[in-house]
Design an enzyme around this catalytic site. Structure first.
Site, mmCIF file in Angstrom:
data_model
loop_
_atom_site.group_PDB
_atom_site.id
_atom_site.type_symbol
_atom_site.label_atom_id
_atom_site.label_comp_id
_atom_site.label_asym_id
_atom_site.label_seq_id
_atom_site.Cartn_x
_atom_site.Cartn_y
_atom_site.Cartn_z
ATOM 1 C CD GLN A 10 -17.165 9.736 -35.638
ATOM 2 O OE1 GLN A 10 -18.360 9.994 -35.398
ATOM 3 N NE2 GLN A 10 -16.804 8.918 -36.591
ATOM 4 C CG ASP A 50 -21.662 19.434 -16.897
ATOM 5 O OD1 ASP A 50 -21.890 18.919 -15.791
ATOM 6 O OD2 ASP A 50 -22.406 19.299 -17.895
ATOM 7 C CE1 TYR A 139 -28.308 10.975 -33.606
ATOM 8 C CE2 TYR A 139 -27.612 12.355 -31.791
ATOM 9 C CZ TYR A 139 -27.460 11.922 -33.089
ATOM 10 O OH TYR A 139 -26.457 12.434 -33.866
ATOM 11 C CB ILE A 169 -18.867 11.110 -39.065
ATOM 12 C CG1 ILE A 169 -19.999 12.149 -39.016
ATOM 13 C CG2 ILE A 169 -17.520 11.766 -39.404
ATOM 14 C CD1 ILE A 169 -20.150 13.026 -40.212
HETATM 15 C C1 VAH Z 1 -25.453 7.948 -34.984
HETATM 16 N N1 VAH Z 1 -23.320 8.576 -35.992
HETATM 17 O O1 VAH Z 1 -25.353 6.906 -35.576
HETATM 18 C C2 VAH Z 1 -24.537 9.093 -35.393
HETATM 19 C C3 VAH Z 1 -25.198 9.918 -36.431
HETATM 20 C C4 VAH Z 1 -26.383 9.743 -38.532
HETATM 21 C C5 VAH Z 1 -25.914 9.050 -37.444
HETATM 22 O O2 VAH Z 1 -26.039 10.858 -35.883
HETATM 23 O O3 VAH Z 1 -26.274 8.117 -34.101
#
Ligand code: VAH
Length: 309
Positions: A10, A50, A139, A169
């Site tokens: 993105q 990679d 994450y 974003i």
């Molecule tokens: C997500 N767009 O939703 C990403 C971002 C703050 C969110 O890290 O995981």
């Protein structure tokens, strides 16, 4: 010269072109693990890279005389929950490779973090840079690891590590990469195509956001800020916050027949663990972060750009 990994995501395409305008097309090398479009191929140097292959990355760093590495390769919040092993590999081992290269070859390294590095025990209004962080997604856990390892390498080995905690974003001409905030992009496409949108988050789910042009300008000014101006290595950045019902109302002002419905799914729990708003005063103070687009400005620009498509 600058190497951008994960450049087909993105943020990558826009960041690469902004950096090329500033530093020259031949000095910014885009890279990813997929074939680029013809336009991207024509715009400047593009290589396969990679982040899981240290030797291959190191060959690029040496052969192409890389000074800065911007590692955008990551699996975001929602997709990371579906593909845990892959997210751990790319977000942690991939980052570790780029950080080790930064140490070995004296590179400036930027790797994004996220509001997802905060968790449900973090204060959720005007969340500061330094506070409780117990993220509950893979994450978020990998990104807090990025922050801590980057800051360790900075303190112990003097590596010029830089990190921004991005909010959601919003972008017109690139797709978000499987995050929880992706609804804030999808809603515009649906509003124009079908005059309706079925939102996977509830109406009151307020999240910090920013418009892509501000994100890219801010990232370039952060990257080029003199080291002595940085009083920290990781900074919150945000522009505005909104909920699905608030953005729907803004769209309805411009497209009166637009209707939103709500069907919260597994991403609701992720969104509920994140801040509603960020305090980014240190970024604004240390290196001049500022957002040019407010909520209305972003809505107008998004609808104008997407209408053209
Ligand atoms: C997500 N767009 O939703 C990403 C971002 C703050 C969110 O890290 O995981």
């Amino acid at each position: 010269r600058i190497l951008v990994t994960g450049s087909l995501g993105q943020l990558g395409t826009g960041l690469v072109s902004l950096l090329r305008n500033k530093y020259g097309a031949q000095n910014v090398i885009a890279s990813d693990v997929r074939k680029p479009s013809t336009d991207i191929k024509k715009a400047g140097p593009y290589v396969f890279a990679d982040v899981l292959n240290f030797q291959q990355l190191e060959t690029i760093v040496v052969d192409q005389e890389i000074d800065w590495i911007i590692n955008l390769s990551a699996l975001l919040s929602a997709v990371g929950e579906q593909h845990m092993e892959r997210a751990l590999a790319i977000n942690m081992s991939g980052f570790a490779n780029t950080l080790e290269l930064a140490k070995k070859h004296n590179l400036r390294i930027m790797c994004p973090s996220t509001i997802g590095a905060f968790g449900p025990t973090t204060p959720r209004e005007m969340t500061p840079d330094l506070t409780t962080m117990r993220p509950t997604t893979i994450y978020g856990i990998t990104k807090i690891h990025v922050e801590l390892m980057g800051e360790y390498y900075n303190k112990r080995f003097g590596v010029d590590f830089r990190c921004l905690r991005y909010p959601g974003i919003i972008s017109a001409d690139t797709e978000p990469g499987g995050g929880t905030t992706d609804y804030a992009v999808q809603i515009f496409h649906s509003a124009l195509k079908e005059k309706k949108y079925n939102c996977y988050l509830g109406p009151e789910t307020t999240l910090p956001m920013m418009y892509l042009p501000d994100c890219l300008e801010g990232t370039v000014s952060f990257l080029s800020a003199p080291t002595e101006s940085l009083t920290q290595r990781t900074y919150n950045v945000a522009a505005f916050s909104f909920s699905p019902q608030e953005i729907a109302a803004k769209i309805k002002e411009r497209i009166p027949e637009f209707e939103i419905t709500y069907a919260p799914d597994s991403r609701q729990k992720i969104a509920d663990s994140w801040p509603k708003s960020l305090d980014d005063k240190m970024a604004r103070k240390d290196w001049g972060w500022t957002n040019k687009y407010d909520l209305d400005g972003m809505v107008d620009d998004m609808l104008t750009k997407l209408n053209k498509e």
